[in-house]
Every structure is written in structure tokens, then in C-alpha cells.
Design a protein around this motif. Structure first.
Motif, PDB file in Angstrom:
ATOM      1  N   THR A  20     -11.647 -22.042 -69.392  1.00 57.09           N
ATOM      2  CA  THR A  20     -12.240 -21.135 -68.407  1.00 57.09           C
ATOM      3  C   THR A  20     -12.373 -19.740 -68.992  1.00 57.09           C
ATOM      4  O   THR A  20     -13.394 -19.065 -68.801  1.00 57.09           O
ATOM      5  N   PHE A  21     -11.353 -19.306 -69.727  1.00 55.84           N
ATOM      6  CA  PHE A  21     -11.425 -18.005 -70.392  1.00 55.84           C
ATOM      7  C   PHE A  21     -12.606 -17.966 -71.360  1.00 55.84           C
ATOM      8  O   PHE A  21     -13.371 -17.002 -71.385  1.00 55.84           O
ATOM      9  N   TYR A  22     -12.760 -19.015 -72.154  1.00 61.67           N
ATOM     10  CA  TYR A  22     -13.900 -19.071 -73.080  1.00 61.67           C
ATOM     11  C   TYR A  22     -15.214 -18.925 -72.299  1.00 61.67           C
ATOM     12  O   TYR A  22     -16.067 -18.105 -72.648  1.00 61.67           O
ATOM     13  N   ASP A  23     -15.368 -19.732 -71.250  1.00 60.95           N
ATOM     14  CA  ASP A  23     -16.610 -19.714 -70.473  1.00 60.95           C
ATOM     15  C   ASP A  23     -16.921 -18.325 -69.922  1.00 60.95           C
ATOM     16  O   ASP A  23     -18.073 -17.894 -69.926  1.00 60.95           O
ATOM     17  N   ARG A  24     -15.893 -17.625 -69.476  1.00 62.84           N
ATOM     18  CA  ARG A  24     -16.108 -16.327 -68.826  1.00 62.84           C
ATOM     19  C   ARG A  24     -16.168 -15.151 -69.789  1.00 62.84           C
ATOM     20  O   ARG A  24     -16.756 -14.117 -69.443  1.00 62.84           O
ATOM     21  N   HIS A  25     -15.534 -15.261 -70.944  1.00 64.25           N
ATOM     22  CA  HIS A  25     -15.409 -14.075 -71.800  1.00 64.25           C
ATOM     23  C   HIS A  25     -16.002 -14.197 -73.207  1.00 64.25           C
ATOM     24  O   HIS A  25     -16.332 -13.180 -73.804  1.00 64.25           O
ATOM     25  N   LEU A  26     -16.085 -15.394 -73.741  1.00 61.75           N
ATOM     26  CA  LEU A  26     -16.558 -15.521 -75.119  1.00 61.75           C
ATOM     27  C   LEU A  26     -17.851 -16.325 -75.249  1.00 61.75           C
ATOM     28  O   LEU A  26     -18.549 -16.209 -76.256  1.00 61.75           O
ATOM     29  N   SER A  27     -18.167 -17.131 -74.260  1.00 60.92           N
ATOM     30  CA  SER A  27     -19.383 -17.942 -74.294  1.00 60.92           C
ATOM     31  C   SER A  27     -20.600 -17.039 -74.486  1.00 60.92           C
ATOM     32  O   SER A  27     -20.697 -15.979 -73.886  1.00 60.92           O
ATOM     33  N   GLY A  28     -21.503 -17.471 -75.341  1.00 59.05           N
ATOM     34  CA  GLY A  28     -22.687 -16.677 -75.616  1.00 59.05           C
ATOM     35  C   GLY A  28     -22.502 -15.746 -76.800  1.00 59.05           C
ATOM     36  O   GLY A  28     -23.470 -15.318 -77.411  1.00 59.05           O
ATOM     37  N   ARG A  29     -21.257 -15.435 -77.121  1.00 58.68           N
ATOM     38  CA  ARG A  29     -20.973 -14.585 -78.289  1.00 58.68           C
ATOM     39  C   ARG A  29     -20.286 -15.382 -79.395  1.00 58.68           C
ATOM     40  O   ARG A  29     -20.429 -15.056 -80.560  1.00 58.68           O
ATOM     41  N   TYR A  30     -19.516 -16.384 -79.017  1.00 54.64           N
ATOM     42  CA  TYR A  30     -18.780 -17.222 -79.960  1.00 54.64           C
ATOM     43  C   TYR A  30     -19.239 -18.665 -79.815  1.00 54.64           C
ATOM     44  O   TYR A  30     -19.371 -19.163 -78.694  1.00 54.64           O
ATOM     45  N   ALA A  31     -19.443 -19.329 -80.944  1.00 55.03           N
ATOM     46  CA  ALA A  31     -19.663 -20.777 -80.906  1.00 55.03           C
ATOM     47  C   ALA A  31     -18.346 -21.423 -80.486  1.00 55.03           C
ATOM     48  O   ALA A  31     -17.270 -20.875 -80.731  1.00 55.03           O
ATOM     49  N   LEU A  32     -18.420 -22.582 -79.864  1.00 52.00           N
ATOM     50  CA  LEU A  32     -17.225 -23.274 -79.393  1.00 52.00           C
ATOM     51  C   LEU A  32     -16.969 -24.521 -80.226  1.00 52.00           C
ATOM     52  O   LEU A  32     -17.864 -25.339 -80.425  1.00 52.00           O
ATOM     53  N   GLY A 147      -8.456 -14.522 -59.616  1.00 57.74           N
ATOM     54  CA  GLY A 147      -9.431 -15.499 -60.106  1.00 57.74           C
ATOM     55  C   GLY A 147      -9.980 -15.187 -61.480  1.00 57.74           C
ATOM     56  O   GLY A 147     -10.862 -15.885 -61.960  1.00 57.74           O
ATOM     57  N   GLY A 148      -9.475 -14.149 -62.101  1.00 57.96           N
ATOM     58  CA  GLY A 148      -9.945 -13.763 -63.428  1.00 57.96           C
ATOM     59  C   GLY A 148      -8.797 -13.727 -64.422  1.00 57.96           C
ATOM     60  O   GLY A 148      -7.748 -14.349 -64.213  1.00 57.96           O
ATOM     61  N   PHE A 149      -9.000 -12.971 -65.469  1.00 60.42           N
ATOM     62  CA  PHE A 149      -8.012 -12.887 -66.536  1.00 60.42           C
ATOM     63  C   PHE A 149      -7.731 -11.437 -66.888  1.00 60.42           C
ATOM     64  O   PHE A 149      -8.598 -10.568 -66.763  1.00 60.42           O
ATOM     65  N   GLU A 150      -6.529 -11.214 -67.357  1.00 54.57           N
ATOM     66  CA  GLU A 150      -6.124  -9.927 -67.898  1.00 54.57           C
ATOM     67  C   GLU A 150      -5.826 -10.169 -69.379  1.00 54.57           C
ATOM     68  O   GLU A 150      -5.091 -11.096 -69.721  1.00 54.57           O
ATOM     69  N   VAL A 151      -6.416  -9.362 -70.236  1.00 61.24           N
ATOM     70  CA  VAL A 151      -6.219  -9.513 -71.681  1.00 61.24           C
ATOM     71  C   VAL A 151      -5.558  -8.245 -72.196  1.00 61.24           C
ATOM     72  O   VAL A 151      -6.043  -7.141 -71.948  1.00 61.24           O
ATOM     73  N   ARG A 152      -4.450  -8.427 -72.884  1.00 63.33           N
ATOM     74  CA  ARG A 152      -3.717  -7.295 -73.461  1.00 63.33           C
ATOM     75  C   ARG A 152      -3.539  -7.513 -74.956  1.00 63.33           C
ATOM     76  O   ARG A 152      -3.453  -8.651 -75.410  1.00 63.33           O
ATOM     77  N   ALA A 153      -3.412  -6.415 -75.680  1.00 63.03           N
ATOM     78  CA  ALA A 153      -3.065  -6.524 -77.097  1.00 63.03           C
ATOM     79  C   ALA A 153      -1.665  -7.109 -77.188  1.00 63.03           C
ATOM     80  O   ALA A 153      -0.805  -6.831 -76.348  1.00 63.03           O
ATOM     81  N   GLY A 154      -1.449  -7.944 -78.183  1.00 61.47           N
ATOM     82  CA  GLY A 154      -0.133  -8.527 -78.391  1.00 61.47           C
ATOM     83  C   GLY A 154       0.840  -7.486 -78.896  1.00 61.47           C
ATOM     84  O   GLY A 154       0.486  -6.336 -79.141  1.00 61.47           O
ATOM     85  N   PRO A 155       2.090  -7.896 -79.075  1.00 63.54           N
ATOM     86  CA  PRO A 155       3.101  -6.950 -79.541  1.00 63.54           C
ATOM     87  C   PRO A 155       2.797  -6.509 -80.974  1.00 63.54           C
ATOM     88  O   PRO A 155       2.183  -7.243 -81.740  1.00 63.54           O
ATOM     89  N   PRO A 156       3.230  -5.305 -81.329  1.00 66.94           N
ATOM     90  CA  PRO A 156       3.014  -4.865 -82.705  1.00 66.94           C
ATOM     91  C   PRO A 156       3.843  -5.709 -83.663  1.00 66.94           C
ATOM     92  O   PRO A 156       4.836  -6.309 -83.260  1.00 66.94           O
ATOM     93  N   PRO A 157       3.425  -5.764 -84.940  1.00 70.42           N
ATOM     94  CA  PRO A 157       4.205  -6.540 -85.895  1.00 70.42           C
ATOM     95  C   PRO A 157       5.595  -5.946 -86.065  1.00 70.42           C
ATOM     96  O   PRO A 157       5.806  -4.752 -85.859  1.00 70.42           O
ATOM     97  N   ALA A 158       6.533  -6.785 -86.432  1.00 68.42           N
ATOM     98  CA  ALA A 158       7.897  -6.331 -86.668  1.00 68.42           C
ATOM     99  C   ALA A 158       7.915  -5.396 -87.869  1.00 68.42           C
ATOM    100  O   ALA A 158       7.095  -5.526 -88.783  1.00 68.42           O
ATOM    101  N   PRO A 159       8.848  -4.430 -87.873  1.00 66.42           N
ATOM    102  CA  PRO A 159       8.930  -3.542 -89.035  1.00 66.42           C
ATOM    103  C   PRO A 159       9.258  -4.340 -90.292  1.00 66.42           C
ATOM    104  O   PRO A 159       9.942  -5.361 -90.230  1.00 66.42           O
ATOM    105  N   GLY A 160       8.784  -3.882 -91.391  1.00 65.96           N
ATOM    106  CA  GLY A 160       9.043  -4.568 -92.650  1.00 65.96           C
ATOM    107  C   GLY A 160       7.981  -4.215 -93.658  1.00 65.96           C
ATOM    108  O   GLY A 160       7.162  -3.316 -93.444  1.00 65.96           O
TER     109      GLY A 160
END
Length: 167
Positions: A20-32, A147-160
Motif C-alpha cells: 500500500t505504501f508503494y502504491d501511494r508513495h512510490l508508484s509512478g516514480r519507482y519500478a516495482l 489511513g495514510g503513512f508517516e515517514v521519518r528518517a531512521g536513526p543516525p549511524p552509531a559513532p565509530g
């Protein structure tokens, strides 16, 4: 050298909202590319998936891989293929909601319904992706309650030490 092309790798349980996320947010821009779209008895689904992803990348098309991809053994070849073509690899992490996935799965019919034991088996393999796995970015995707989605950036990489792939 990055091409501006991206491989979106979905990571999450069955019935977690990936398609459903693909259909609503990436379809038309990304091949599946999805193993679910292959005939049920198809052989070598992994090889076929990789070939299709490679064809899209070779043509300069961004591609979304809509499978559970629960662990590095599934997503690492996709990340490597993306980078081999100068593309980025973005993980879309659908955090597990077992109760919700089982409920949504139960409402599915026919081939779309997965036995509950399959969802639970995937849960046992499921691991949160990170940039330490080679992903250029990680996005966390959750239902927004409307009925929709919330997209957030993931956590930052661990220090190292810095990523060995970086120029």
C-alpha cells in the motif's frame, strides 16, 4: 559516482503496509519488483528478482523491492547491486506490529493471505536495517492513524569509524 537512481528495499512483516505504501508513495516514480508478482510455482525467485532489479538499474530506473527482506541475507545482495550500478540503496523499515499484521492478513483472501505461522516465522528473522548495513539512508514507515503513512528518517549511524565505502 552516484547516478541519482535508487533501490528502495522494503523491510517488514507481511501485511505491514508495504504494498500500500508503494502504491501511494512510490508508484509512478519507482519500478516495482516483488516475488509476490511471480507465478506461485516459479523457480529461482531470488535470481529472477535480482535480474529484474539489475535490468531496471542498467536502464537508469529507480526500483522498489517489495518483499519482507527481514535480514541482511536478503537485503545485502540488493544493496551491493545498487552500489555496483552507482545507485543509492534506501531501506524502508516497517516496524513490527504483530497484532495489526495478523489482523490485516486475516482479512486477505486467496493467495494474498499468508498462514499466521509464516508471519511469525518472518518476525523471528526480522532485523531493523541501518546505514551500518550499507544502506545510504533508512526511512521508518508507520501508519499515521488516518489511513495514510508517516515517514521519518531512521536513526543516525552509531559513532565509530567512517563508512569504508565513502570516497
Amino acid at each position: 559516482m552516484a547516478t541519482g537512481t535508487d533501490v528502495a528495499v522494503f523491510v517488514g512483516l507481511q501485511a505491514s503496509g508495504k504494498s500500500t505504501f508503494y502504491d501511494r508513495h512510490l508508484s509512478g516514480r519507482y519500478a516495482l519488483v516483488s516475488k509476490d508478482l511471480f507465478p506461485r510455482g516459479a523457480r529461482n525467485k531470488q535470481r529472477r528478482q535480482m535480474r529484474l532489479v539489475e535490468e531496471h538499474l542498467a536502464a537508469g530506473r529507480p526500483v522498489a523491492v517489495d518483499n519482507t527482506n527481514p535480514s541482511p541475507s536478503e537485503w545485502a545482495p540488493l544493496v551491493e547491486l545498487a552500489h555496483a550500478h552507482g545507485a543509492t540503496a534506501t531501506a524502508y523499515w516497517f516496524p513490527p506490529d504483530v497484532t495489526g499484521s495478523l489482523r490485516r492478513n486475516a482479512a486477505r483472501e486467496g493467495r494474498d493471505r499468508v498462514p499466521d505461522v509464516g508471519v511469525l516465522a518472518t518476525l523471528g528473522q526480522l532485523r531493523r536495517p541501518s546505514t551500518e548495513d550499507g544502506f545510504d539512508a533508512v526511512r521508518e514507515v508507520r501508519f499515521d492513524g488516518r489511513g495514510g503513512f508517516e515517514v521519518r528518517a531512521g536513526p543516525p549511524p552509531a559513532p565509530g569509524p567512517p563508512d569504508a565505502r565513502a570516497p
